[in-house]
Design an enzyme around this catalytic site. Structure first.
Site, PDB file in Angstrom:
ATOM      1  N   VAL A  64       2.078   7.195  -0.862  1.00 33.19           N
ATOM      2  CA  VAL A  64       3.046   8.160  -1.388  1.00 33.19           C
ATOM      3  C   VAL A  64       2.392   9.014  -2.475  1.00 33.19           C
ATOM      4  CG1 VAL A  64       5.176   8.394  -2.714  1.00 33.19           C
ATOM      5  CG2 VAL A  64       5.079   6.808  -0.802  1.00 33.19           C
ATOM      6  N   MET A 100       0.808  -1.209   0.000  1.00 30.98           N
ATOM      7  CA  MET A 100       0.000   0.000   0.000  1.00 30.98           C
ATOM      8  C   MET A 100       0.849   1.270   0.000  1.00 30.98           C
ATOM      9  SD  MET A 100      -3.119  -0.722  -0.135  1.00 30.98           S
ATOM     10  CE  MET A 100      -3.754   0.911   0.270  1.00 30.98           C
ATOM     11  N   ARG A 101       2.172   1.111   0.074  1.00 36.10           N
ATOM     12  CA  ARG A 101       2.996   2.294   0.222  1.00 36.10           C
ATOM     13  C   ARG A 101       2.848   3.242  -0.969  1.00 36.10           C
ATOM     14  NH1 ARG A 101       7.362   2.823   3.628  1.00 36.10           N
ATOM     15  NH2 ARG A 101       7.916   0.641   3.586  1.00 36.10           N
ATOM     16  N   ALA A 102       2.734   2.653  -2.158  1.00 36.28           N
ATOM     17  CA  ALA A 102       2.636   3.472  -3.364  1.00 36.28           C
ATOM     18  C   ALA A 102       1.388   4.360  -3.315  1.00 36.28           C
ATOM     19  CB  ALA A 102       2.594   2.579  -4.599  1.00 36.28           C
TER      20      ALA A 102
END
Ligand SMILES: [Zn+2]
Length: 641
Positions: free
Chosen positions: A280, A275-277
């Site tokens: 960000v 889920m980081r994308a």
């Protein structure tokens, strides 16, 4: 005081400048990775950012840059009183050199003073210096593995932590991580890649007028740095004000639902991991709106955020160049537009019916480069003899191959520390101190310890190594049966390396050149996949293979200096292209090496033995590789094939 090149004087590099500015506005984006060849002024642009950052209010005298409004409760210079007046200082850009010691980065604890004087003496490292500023790593792809681990821990937790023999220190370490790298010198570990919020590719401009302007400004700067800086002072001031204003605007900016839907649709379409994308991209889009002085996040913000946040995050085979399949443009524009449009067409369709439902626009795994010949599958793997460096190492990472003395393994005595004490041998220390207690005037119950009493424990165990395979895939080896046995042997050695927790790498050579089929990695799955697809045939550039191996080993020596390499050359020793392999082999003398001799047939030339002699290593016949009681398997492989 040296004058830096002003940010506002940088010509071109629009993506890089924007990525840095957005991080200055919203450090939560998580930093920037800058990829590009040498001579593209990457470092100059990064270094010029510091001057634009808002000043930081700190507690006077605190070496850990505590914020007076919210001091770190675990601050080693604390506890700080409430309501201290803030001391503003310029934001720092701290450079982390790739060859820095662990103590230099994390800070060093003087264990001697802790034990002999009862003082917790802690010297802050670079992570402390970078707190609330920028941590810049030039050539981040060459960073030692143990420093990468330190960096990943600090970046994930926002805390740096040092512990030695039960004495521990922790302090806040939140920083903007910026790395630059030249991808020709090797790629980044995926975990570290993912830590960078944004990634940009830089290249020198192809436009002659722009190139001329770059040179003109560079010459003017070098002739008179101070005068040059004065000429751009206005531009610098404006940028600094704009960053401060955008920061003020940021908290009031909300991310509307339709923008969020676009973000998740795009991330799904590009098949990014985790889920980081999404996070960000959301932060980047909001920062962009703040930077442009708007109150709303638009589709364009999402599009720009995708271009900056996704190129290094798409799920892929780790050996593919992250920027390659689009001719260096970073992201497949068509797929991006399609995902944005799909998000408009299908509001709230739910998790099962999103744009990534297996249609041809998703995935992206279908464009594999064709293998030039049908690959030969490896034979059945078998248990191999232990190949290991002959000499005993000193302090390699724990594993199950080469012998080593160091921090793990079975106890093998104690010694006075050569450098800083790291692993106290209590019994040996007490024994060393005991005879002197009377003379030292011991009165109470405590022992009088002196520095010279301290002993560290010495351990002997097995280390993990880098096993670099250099495999001959040329025509002389490529008789189908032979190649099957060779691949089976290499696969067996790979499995062995996995069980022994080694790092493995694979260099192959055939035709006119050598290639790194697998940069050093801990993933054996990847290695065996590469091996199965390995194409064979052509001439034998043996020297090129060895020279390529030498370069891989040189890069790894920088990155992971504690790990000793073992070079395993798999060849029949015949060379039919390129320079003399013996000269190349001599360059590798000093590296522990084994040549697996694949020569067969009734007449043997013994070239592999000569190669082994030039390498200063040993030669072993392919048939001798199997552990003795499984040698029959090899014979089977040969007979079936
Ligand atoms: Zn403090």
């Amino acid at each position: 005081m040296t004058v830096g090149y002003p940010f506002s004087a940088v010509v071109g590099h629009d993506d890089l400048k924007l990525a840095l500015l957005l991080n200055a506005v919203s450090p939560a984006i998580g930093g920037v990775l800058v990829r590009g060849e040498k001579g593209t002024a990457k470092s100059t642009v990064v270094r010029s950012l510091a001057a634009l950052l808002p000043r930081v209010a700190v507690v006077a005298g605190c070496r850990f840059s505590c914020d007076p409004a919210a001091p770190d409760p675990s601050c080693p210079d604390g506890p700080h009183a409430n309501g201290l007046s803030p001391h503003p200082r310029p934001a720092r850009l701290v450079e982390l050199p790739v060859g820095a010691s662990e103590d230099r980065v994390a800070g060093s604890l003087d264990l001697e003073r802790a034990l002999t004087e009862g003082v917790k003496a802690y010297e802050p490292g670079l992570l402390a210096a970078a707190h609330r500023g920028v941590l810049y790593v030039d050539e981040v792809n060459l960073l030692h593995d143990h420093l990468v681990d330190l960096l990943l821990d600090a970046a994930a937790m926002g805390v740096a932590h040092v512990e030695r023999e039960g004495v521990s220190v922790r302090h806040a370490a939140r920083f903007l991580l910026v790395g630059t790298m030249n991808p020709e010198e090797g790629e980044l570990r995926p975990q570290l890649l993912d830590r960078f919020g944004l990634a940009v590719e830089v290249r020198a401009s192809r436009d002659p007028a722009e190139r001329a302007e770059v040179v003109r400004r560079r010459l003017a700067f070098e002739a008179d740095p101070a005068g040059f800086a004065r000429a751009y002072a206005g531009g610098e001031h404006d940028l600094a004000l704009r960053i401060a204003a955008a920061r003020d605007r940021l908290p009031a900016l909300a991310l509307p639902d339709d923008a969020l839907r676009k973000i998740t649709a795009v991330c799904a379409a590009f098949d990014v991991e985790g889920m980081r994308a999404d996070l960000v991209m959301a932060r980047t889009a909001v920062a962009l709106a703040a930077w442009e002085g708007r109150d709303e996040v638009t589709s364009d913000d999402v599009r720009t955020a995708a271009r900056l946040a996704l190129p290094h995050r798409r799920r892929r085979d780790p050996f593919d160049d992250p920027f390659d399949d689009t001719g260096g443009q970073g992201l497949d524009e068509e797929r991006l537009e399609q995902a944005l449009t799909d998000a408009d067409d299908t509001p709230d369709k739910g998790p099962d019916g999103g744009p990534d439902d297996g249609g041809p626009s998703g995935g992206g795994g279908g464009e594999q480069a064709p293998v030039s010949q049908a690959p030969v599958n490896p034979g059945t793997p078998y248990r191999t003899r232990l190949l290991a460096p002959e000499a005993t190492g000193r302090g390699g990472p724990a594993g199950r191959r080469g012998r080593t003395t160091g921090e793990s393994g079975r106890a093998a005595g104690a010694r006075a520390p050569g450098g800083r004490l790291r692993r106290l041998d209590l019994a040996a220390t007490l024994a060393a101190a005991a005879p002197h207690q009377h003379r030292r005037g011991r009165a109470g119950s405590g022992l009088v310890l002196r520095r010279e009493d301290l002993r560290e424990s010495l351990r002997e165990g097995r280390e993990s190594n880098l096993v670099l395979f250099c495999v001959d895939a040329s025509g002389s080896m490529a008789a189908r049966a032979r190649m099957r046995a060779v691949k089976g042997a290499v696969l067996s050695l790979l499995l062995d390396a996995y069980q022994r927790r080694d790092k493995v790498g694979l260099v192959t050579f055939r035709g006119a050149e050598a290639m790194v089929a697998l940069p050093p990695t801990s993933s054996v799955d990847l290695a065996s996949g590469r091996l199965a697809r390995l194409a064979t045939g052509g001439r034998t550039p043996l020297a090129a293979g060895l020279l390529r191996a030498e370069r891989v080993l040189a890069a790894e020596r920088l990155r992971d200096p504690r790990r000793r390499p073992l070079l395993v050359v798999v060849t029949d020793g015949r060379h039919t292209a390129g320079p003399d392999p013996v000269a190349a082999a001599r360059r590798l003398a000093g590296v522990a090496s084994v040549v697996v001799d694949c020569e067969h047939g009734p007449v043997r030339l013994g070239l592999a033995g000569r190669l082994a002699a030039a390498l200063g290593g040993t030669a072993i016949r392919l048939e001798e590789l199997a552990a003795d009681h499984l040698a029959a398997v090899v014979r089977d492989v040969r007979r079936v094939a």
